[in-house]
Enzyme design. Structure first.
Site, PDB file in Angstrom:
ATOM      1  N   PHE A   1      -6.589  21.521 -24.029  1.00  0.00           N
ATOM      2  CA  PHE A   1      -7.214  20.274 -24.440  1.00  0.00           C
ATOM      3  C   PHE A   1      -8.613  20.224 -23.805  1.00  0.00           C
ATOM      4  CE2 PHE A   1      -8.011  15.676 -24.030  1.00  0.00           C
ATOM      5  CZ  PHE A   1      -8.075  15.414 -25.382  1.00  0.00           C
ATOM      6  N   ASP A   2      -9.498  19.378 -24.330  1.00  0.00           N
ATOM      7  CA  ASP A   2     -10.897  19.429 -23.852  1.00  0.00           C
ATOM      8  C   ASP A   2     -11.027  19.199 -22.352  1.00  0.00           C
ATOM      9  OD1 ASP A   2     -10.403  16.688 -23.995  1.00  0.00           O
ATOM     10  OD2 ASP A   2     -12.183  16.178 -25.139  1.00  0.00           O
TER      11      ASP A   2
ATOM     12  N   TYR B   1       0.831  -1.212   0.000  1.00  0.00           N
ATOM     13  CA  TYR B   1       0.000   0.000   0.000  1.00  0.00           C
ATOM     14  C   TYR B   1       0.863   1.259   0.000  1.00  0.00           C
ATOM     15  CZ  TYR B   1      -3.789   3.221   1.041  1.00  0.00           C
ATOM     16  OH  TYR B   1      -4.685   4.256   0.975  1.00  0.00           O
TER      17      TYR B   1
ATOM     18  N   LYS C   1       0.038   8.610 -23.189  1.00  0.00           N
ATOM     19  CA  LYS C   1       0.609   8.965 -24.498  1.00  0.00           C
ATOM     20  C   LYS C   1       2.079   8.562 -24.479  1.00  0.00           C
ATOM     21  CE  LYS C   1      -3.199  11.608 -24.243  1.00  0.00           C
ATOM     22  NZ  LYS C   1      -4.098  11.619 -23.096  1.00  0.00           N
TER      23      LYS C   1
ATOM     24  N   ASP D   1       1.438  21.120 -20.043  1.00  0.00           N
ATOM     25  CA  ASP D   1       0.599  19.937 -20.240  1.00  0.00           C
ATOM     26  C   ASP D   1       1.468  19.059 -21.148  1.00  0.00           C
ATOM     27  OD1 ASP D   1      -1.123  18.001 -21.106  1.00  0.00           O
ATOM     28  OD2 ASP D   1      -2.805  19.343 -21.466  1.00  0.00           O
TER      29      ASP D   1
ATOM     30  N   ALA E   1       1.808  15.760 -22.015  1.00  0.00           N
ATOM     31  CA  ALA E   1       1.454  14.385 -22.386  1.00  0.00           C
ATOM     32  C   ALA E   1       2.383  13.837 -23.488  1.00  0.00           C
ATOM     33  CB  ALA E   1       0.001  14.343 -22.860  1.00  0.00           C
TER      34      ALA E   1
ATOM     35  N   HIS F   1     -18.982  15.675 -26.855  1.00  0.00           N
ATOM     36  CA  HIS F   1     -18.598  14.780 -27.957  1.00  0.00           C
ATOM     37  C   HIS F   1     -18.593  13.308 -27.543  1.00  0.00           C
ATOM     38  CE1 HIS F   1     -15.087  16.202 -25.809  1.00  0.00           C
ATOM     39  NE2 HIS F   1     -14.430  15.103 -26.147  1.00  0.00           N
TER      40      HIS F   1
HETATM   41  C1  PLP Z   1      -2.901  17.413 -24.310  1.00  0.00           C
HETATM   42  C2  PLP Z   1      -3.710  16.557 -23.395  1.00  0.00           C
HETATM   43  N1  PLP Z   1      -3.899  16.937 -22.134  1.00  0.00           N
HETATM   44  C3  PLP Z   1      -4.614  16.199 -21.270  1.00  0.00           C
HETATM   45  C4  PLP Z   1      -5.202  15.028 -21.663  1.00  0.00           C
HETATM   46  C5  PLP Z   1      -6.040  14.243 -20.669  1.00  0.00           C
HETATM   47  O1  PLP Z   1      -5.408  13.070 -20.336  1.00  0.00           O
HETATM   48  P1  PLP Z   1      -6.233  11.766 -19.863  1.00  0.00           P
HETATM   49  O2  PLP Z   1      -7.028  11.310 -21.042  1.00  0.00           O
HETATM   50  O3  PLP Z   1      -5.162  10.820 -19.456  1.00  0.00           O
HETATM   51  O4  PLP Z   1      -7.096  12.176 -18.729  1.00  0.00           O
HETATM   52  C6  PLP Z   1      -5.052  14.597 -22.977  1.00  0.00           C
HETATM   53  C7  PLP Z   1      -5.701  13.342 -23.404  1.00  0.00           C
HETATM   54  O5  PLP Z   1      -5.921  13.038 -24.537  1.00  0.00           O
HETATM   55  C8  PLP Z   1      -4.280  15.380 -23.871  1.00  0.00           C
HETATM   56  O6  PLP Z   1      -4.093  15.022 -25.147  1.00  0.00           O
END
Ligand code: PLP
Length: 457
Positions: free
Chosen positions: A123-124, A71, A257, A214, A216, A449
């Protein structure tokens, strides 16, 4: 040699079930013209996302077996923490189950009503988390980043003057952080240069505003810097990655990613006090600070993935295969965002389907046609994902581009799969006038979406 070879051999295979156009038409209608609602088993080539869809290596699977499921203070945690610290130089490493969990914690701490959060393009999920906190998410990508056909090596760069103007307008005290997304997913997977990050950093420093990435797709961004930014060609990618993180005060990472894993995320920061508050929130909703909602085996896979992604043979193959898809589509008469970025090719659906106006969602219409014709699944990044109605004026707010993203899962598909995609879109280009627009029948208020239902116009 012109042929791109995948720098790996395939040890395990997963069959793809073949479907007919009639079956796909039925499934599409049952899914209300939203490919998110189609069972994955009925998809031939799934380019919905590059997120969490990577094939893991034999070393990652070996790590899964070594996972320590204690844990607190598991061996797997210490291994993971050491790799991330070496990669990024950040003193505070918080594991999370995926990127948006990192975002939720970050914006709960720094967001809030009356605040403004600039980004090149949110990002969304980032935008949704900023807005959920009550803050305003502001997109400030450079002008070239808004024009699909304009060739620029770093179309993800932030508009530095725009950032300074925003700060002057709303006051530095109302800008709790500035974010830069590398690569800029919503803007076409386009990279951000080190020079631009340095310039953003200077503006942030002048106003005491922390800069968060951000990150990723940090490795793909670094490899594109190596290939495109003057003076970077002879430097190893890991060093460019380190330089990138050195310019930041923190980062959110979706490890789904460039972590080359199916689940996992990280929240990074330098500030001790902020990290203490973030750890408290982590414990509240994700898990104890040494596992953060993940199993020990997930931490092992991520640690190994973060190492493997820096392999330059892999990165060159990865970026070259995306470029190959882009070249094939252009030859087939399909307009795309040029040049292609790091993880996907983005079709300019607005230009491809001029007979479908934005209010009839040309991107969504194209991805439905692509599924019906060839069983390929993609995602819309346009008026479905980012369109909305201004609550004050009742007017429609639309994003600058109507795109369809063909995101390529890492190490999953071969060149013949990519050739099939090019051929399918080439065939659609010949009959594109028959593609019909869509209208929304039902949609949730945020992130519509994923679950919205459509009907053909
Ligand atoms: C640029 C970016 N930020 C944040 C995220 C969110 O990550 P997660 O899907 O792991 O929550 C994504 C996911 O596609 C992304 O492409």
């Amino acid at each position: 040699m012109k042929t791109i070879i995948e720098p790996f051999r395939i040890k395990m295979v997963e069959p793809i079930r073949m479907t007919t156009p009639e079956e796909r038409d039925r499934l599409l209608r049952a899914a209300h013209f939203n490919p998110f609602l189609i069972p994955a088993e009925a998809v031939l080539i799934d380019l919905l996302t590059d997120s969490g869809t990577a094939a893991m290596s034999s070393e990652q699977w070996a790590g899964m077996l070594r996972g320590d499921e204690s844990y607190a203070g598991a061996k797997s945690w210490f291994r993971f923490e050491a790799v991330v610290k070496e990669l990024t130089g950040m003193p505070h490493v918080l594991p999370t189950h995926q990127g948006r969990a990192s975002e939720r914690i970050l914006f709960e701490l720094l967001g809030g009503r009356g605040k403004y959060v600039p980004n090149n393009t949110h990002f969304d999920t980032t935008r949704a988390n900023v807005e959920h906190s009550g803050a305003v998410a502001v997109d400030l990508v450079i002008e070239a980043g808004k024009h699909p056909r304009e060739r620029h090596p770093f179309k993800g760069n932030m508009d530095v003057d725009g950032l300074a103007a925003l700060i002057a307008k709303v006051g530095a005290e109302n800008v709790p952080l500035c974010m830069v997304t590398i690569t800029n997913n919503s803007g076409g997977g386009q990279p951000v240069s080190l020079e631009n990050l340095g310039a953003v950093r200077r503006v942030c420093d002048a106003h005491g505003i922390p800069l968060f990435l951000d990150a990723a797709r940090f490795a793909e961004n670094a490899c594109l810097i190596k290939m495109r930014e003057p003076g970077q060609r002879d430097r190893p990618v890991w060093q460019i990655v380190r330089d990138t993180f050195d310019l930041a005060d923190g980062a959110t990472i979706s490890a789904k990613k460039d972590g080359l894993v199916n689940i996992g995320g990280v929240l990074l920061m330098r500030d001790d006090k902020l990290a203490e508050r973030a750890n408290n929130l982590l414990i509240l909703t994700e898990g104890f600070v040494t596992y953060g909602g993940l199993a020990g085996r997930d931490l092992e896979a991520m640690a190994q993935g973060f190492r493997e992604v820096l392999d330059e043979d892999y990165l060159h193959y990865r970026l070259r295969s995306i470029e190959y898809l882009g070249e094939g589509l252009l030859k087939a008469g399909v307009p795309i965002i040029e040049p292609p970025g790091g993880h996907a090719v983005y079709i300019d659906a607005g230009e491809f389907l001029p007979h479908i106006p934005p209010e009839q969602f040309p991107g969504q219409a194209l991805l439905c046609a692509l599924y019906r014709h060839a069983g390929i699944r993609a995602v819309e990044i346009g008026s479905v994902m980012f369109g909305r109605t201004d609550s004050a004026t009742g007017q429609a707010i639309r994003p600058p581009m109507e795109l369809v993203r063909l995101a390529i899962p890492r190490r999953v598909y071969t060149q013949s799969h990519i050739d099939y995609v090019i051929e399918a879109l080439g065939e659609l280009a010949e009959t594109k006038d028959q593609i019909r627009g869509l209208c929304i029948v039902e949609a949730p208020p945020v992130l519509r979406h994923f679950t919205a239902k459509f009907a053909e116009v």
